[in-house]
Structure formats: structure tokens, C-alpha cells
Design a protein around this motif. Structure first.
Motif, mmCIF file in Angstrom:
data_model
loop_
_atom_site.group_PDB
_atom_site.id
_atom_site.type_symbol
_atom_site.label_atom_id
_atom_site.label_comp_id
_atom_site.label_asym_id
_atom_site.label_seq_id
_atom_site.Cartn_x
_atom_site.Cartn_y
_atom_site.Cartn_z
ATOM 1 N N ARG A 153 -3.752 -5.788 -10.219
ATOM 2 C CA ARG A 153 -4.672 -5.426 -9.139
ATOM 3 C C ARG A 153 -4.017 -4.454 -8.172
ATOM 4 O O ARG A 153 -4.622 -3.472 -7.758
ATOM 5 C CB ARG A 153 -5.119 -6.682 -8.390
ATOM 6 C CG ARG A 153 -6.065 -6.391 -7.250
ATOM 7 C CD ARG A 153 -6.469 -7.697 -6.573
ATOM 8 N NE ARG A 153 -7.305 -7.447 -5.446
ATOM 9 C CZ ARG A 153 -6.873 -7.211 -4.215
ATOM 10 N NH1 ARG A 153 -5.578 -7.178 -3.979
ATOM 11 N NH2 ARG A 153 -7.709 -6.998 -3.231
ATOM 12 N N ARG A 154 -2.776 -4.714 -7.805
ATOM 13 C CA ARG A 154 -2.063 -3.816 -6.887
ATOM 14 C C ARG A 154 -1.877 -2.434 -7.512
ATOM 15 O O ARG A 154 -2.019 -1.423 -6.839
ATOM 16 C CB ARG A 154 -0.710 -4.414 -6.517
ATOM 17 C CG ARG A 154 -0.849 -5.735 -5.810
ATOM 18 C CD ARG A 154 -0.124 -5.933 -4.616
ATOM 19 N NE ARG A 154 0.780 -4.903 -4.219
ATOM 20 C CZ ARG A 154 1.224 -4.786 -3.009
ATOM 21 N NH1 ARG A 154 0.823 -5.635 -2.111
ATOM 22 N NH2 ARG A 154 2.063 -3.852 -2.690
ATOM 23 N N SER A 156 -3.781 -0.980 -9.879
ATOM 24 C CA SER A 156 -5.059 -0.258 -9.958
ATOM 25 C C SER A 156 -5.524 0.198 -8.578
ATOM 26 O O SER A 156 -6.084 1.286 -8.432
ATOM 27 C CB SER A 156 -6.128 -1.116 -10.631
ATOM 28 O OG SER A 156 -6.396 -2.259 -9.862
ATOM 29 N N ARG A 157 -5.273 -0.613 -7.551
ATOM 30 C CA ARG A 157 -5.632 -0.215 -6.192
ATOM 31 C C ARG A 157 -4.786 0.975 -5.737
ATOM 32 O O ARG A 157 -5.298 1.897 -5.095
ATOM 33 C CB ARG A 157 -5.450 -1.381 -5.235
ATOM 34 C CG ARG A 157 -5.862 -1.038 -3.833
ATOM 35 C CD ARG A 157 -5.752 -2.227 -2.960
ATOM 36 N NE ARG A 157 -7.094 -2.734 -2.783
ATOM 37 C CZ ARG A 157 -7.408 -3.734 -2.010
ATOM 38 N NH1 ARG A 157 -6.469 -4.382 -1.372
ATOM 39 N NH2 ARG A 157 -8.648 -4.117 -1.868
ATOM 40 N N ARG A 159 -3.480 3.284 -7.688
ATOM 41 C CA ARG A 159 -3.993 4.446 -8.410
ATOM 42 C C ARG A 159 -5.256 4.990 -7.771
ATOM 43 O O ARG A 159 -5.427 6.204 -7.634
ATOM 44 C CB ARG A 159 -4.293 4.073 -9.863
ATOM 45 C CG ARG A 159 -3.105 4.153 -10.742
ATOM 46 C CD ARG A 159 -3.444 3.908 -12.183
ATOM 47 N NE ARG A 159 -4.656 4.589 -12.593
ATOM 48 C CZ ARG A 159 -5.311 4.336 -13.702
ATOM 49 N NH1 ARG A 159 -4.866 3.397 -14.510
ATOM 50 N NH2 ARG A 159 -6.387 5.003 -14.024
ATOM 51 N N ALA A 160 -6.160 4.089 -7.365
ATOM 52 C CA ALA A 160 -7.406 4.527 -6.730
ATOM 53 C C ALA A 160 -7.128 5.203 -5.390
ATOM 54 O O ALA A 160 -7.738 6.236 -5.068
ATOM 55 C CB ALA A 160 -8.342 3.338 -6.531
ATOM 56 N N GLU A 161 -6.194 4.657 -4.617
ATOM 57 C CA GLU A 161 -5.846 5.282 -3.340
ATOM 58 C C GLU A 161 -5.194 6.644 -3.551
ATOM 59 O O GLU A 161 -5.448 7.577 -2.788
ATOM 60 C CB GLU A 161 -4.923 4.363 -2.539
ATOM 61 C CG GLU A 161 -5.615 3.154 -1.974
ATOM 62 C CD GLU A 161 -4.663 2.194 -1.289
ATOM 63 O OE1 GLU A 161 -3.439 2.473 -1.255
ATOM 64 O OE2 GLU A 161 -5.144 1.164 -0.797
ATOM 65 N N THR A 164 -7.928 9.107 -4.365
ATOM 66 C CA THR A 164 -8.692 9.419 -3.162
ATOM 67 C C THR A 164 -7.922 10.389 -2.278
ATOM 68 O O THR A 164 -8.502 11.338 -1.732
ATOM 69 C CB THR A 164 -9.008 8.124 -2.386
ATOM 70 O OG1 THR A 164 -9.683 7.217 -3.262
ATOM 71 C CG2 THR A 164 -9.882 8.399 -1.181
#
Length: 188
Positions: A153-154, A156-157, A159-161, A164
Motif C-alpha cells: 500500500r505504501r 503504490s501510494r 507511486r501515485a504521489e 501526480t
């Protein structure tokens, strides 16, 4: 409006069609609930039989951790398959729905297998008794789900940040050159 008694004015009337519709909905609810209970009952029965005569009492830590990893990867796969472009062909949507179903089975199957080894709540027969090794197997399963799920989860989060931030930086560079404005703002 006058009530002339013909079929075009149905205000305040209850017809045969309405009764059949309500009866059909109730019948569908009963059949659906029976199917759900049958599925859950059969799953629990199969899981208890395979656990009792299988390896649940002799499971190693690796087996329990593998089930936890399967659960996490099934959840990740289900979320990735479920989130996507909806406007596709019927075949692609069908394949996506089938992959979501497989991922959901991989997510919830090991959990139901673990929970089926616990004793039944109001059952006092030998079929509902505690299967030795289930408590430690469930504990190792929960720990492995947390140990694999949290870093995933950390990651993937993060990567998303990062994506962005890159997108914001790209827009900022375009605006500096005057190309990131809307057409109305460019014409002014």
C-alpha cells in the motif's frame, strides 16, 4: 381529473400486474437468499472436511504466509481490474468481470478457509468442533496479510504521489511557455 374506470386511469388502483411484480421480486429474493446460504454452507462444509483430514493442524508458517500473500495479491488485482475504462467491447468487459471474480475468490477464499476451522457458535455436534491448529493459522494469516499489505500500500501510494507531482511539474512548465493555458486565455 375524473376517474372514468377505464384502464388509462390507474390512480389509486392496485392491479394484477403490480401483484405479479411484487410476487416476482419476493420470489427472486427468496431464491437468491437460498443460493447464498447454500453456497456458504457448502463452502464451510468442504473447507471443514478438507481441514479436518487435511493439513490445517500441521501447516507450517510458510503455508499460512502464502495464503496471506494470495489474499493481498487478489485484493490488489481485483482493484486494478475493477478500476478501468468502462466503455469497452462486450468481450473485454466480460473478461474484466471474470478476472475480478477470480481476484475476489483469491481474496476471500483463504479467509473463509481459515474462519471455517473455528468452532460453530450455536452448534454442539462434532461437525462444529474446533479444529486444532486453526487459531495459530489464523493469527499467522492475519500477520502475513498485514506484513505484505502495508508495504504494498505504501509503495503504490508513493507511486501515485510521484505521478501526480510529475504531472503538476509538466503543467507548470507548459504554463511557463504559455502553452498550458486554455484557448480562451491564450486569445486574450
Amino acid at each position: 381529473m375524473e376517474n372514468r374506470g377505464d384502464s388509462t386511469s390507474v390512480e389509486g388502483r392496485f392491479g394484477v400486474r403490480d401483484g405479479l411484480g411484487i410476487g416476482g421480486v419476493i420470489l427472486c429474493l427468496i431464491v437468491g437468499m437460498d443460493a447464498i446460504l447454500l453456497f456458504v454452507g457448502l463452502w464451510k462444509r468442504i473447507a471443514r472436511e478438507t481441514s479436518r483430514y487435511g493439513r490445517l493442524a500441521r501447516w507450517t508458517l510458510d503455508d499460512r504466509c502464502i495464503l496471506g500473500t494470495i489474499t493481498v495479491l487478489g485484493a490488489v488485482g481485483g482493484m486494478r481490474c475493477a478500476s478501468g475504462i468502462v466503455r469497452r467491447t462486450l468481450l473485454v468487459r466480460g473478461m474484466r468481470a471474470a478476472s475480478v471474480a477470480v481476484c475476489c475468490t483469491a481474496t476471500f477464499g483463504p479467509l473463509f478457509l481459515m474462519l471455517s476451522g473455528l468452532p460453530g457458535r450455536n452448534c454442539h455436534s462434532a461437525d462444529c468442533a474446533y479444529i486444532p491448529g486453526t487459531g495459530s493459522a489464523l493469527l499467522a494469516y492475519v500477520i502475513s496479510v498485514g506484513a505484505v499489505g502495508w508495504p504494498l500500500r505504501r509503495w503504490s501510494r508513493a507511486r501515485a504521489e510521484k505521478r501526480t507531482a510529475q504531472e503538476r511539474q509538466r503543467i507548470r512548465r507548459l504554463r511557463k511557455r504559455g502553452k498550458g493555458k486554455s484557448r480562451a486565455a491564450q486569445g486574450r
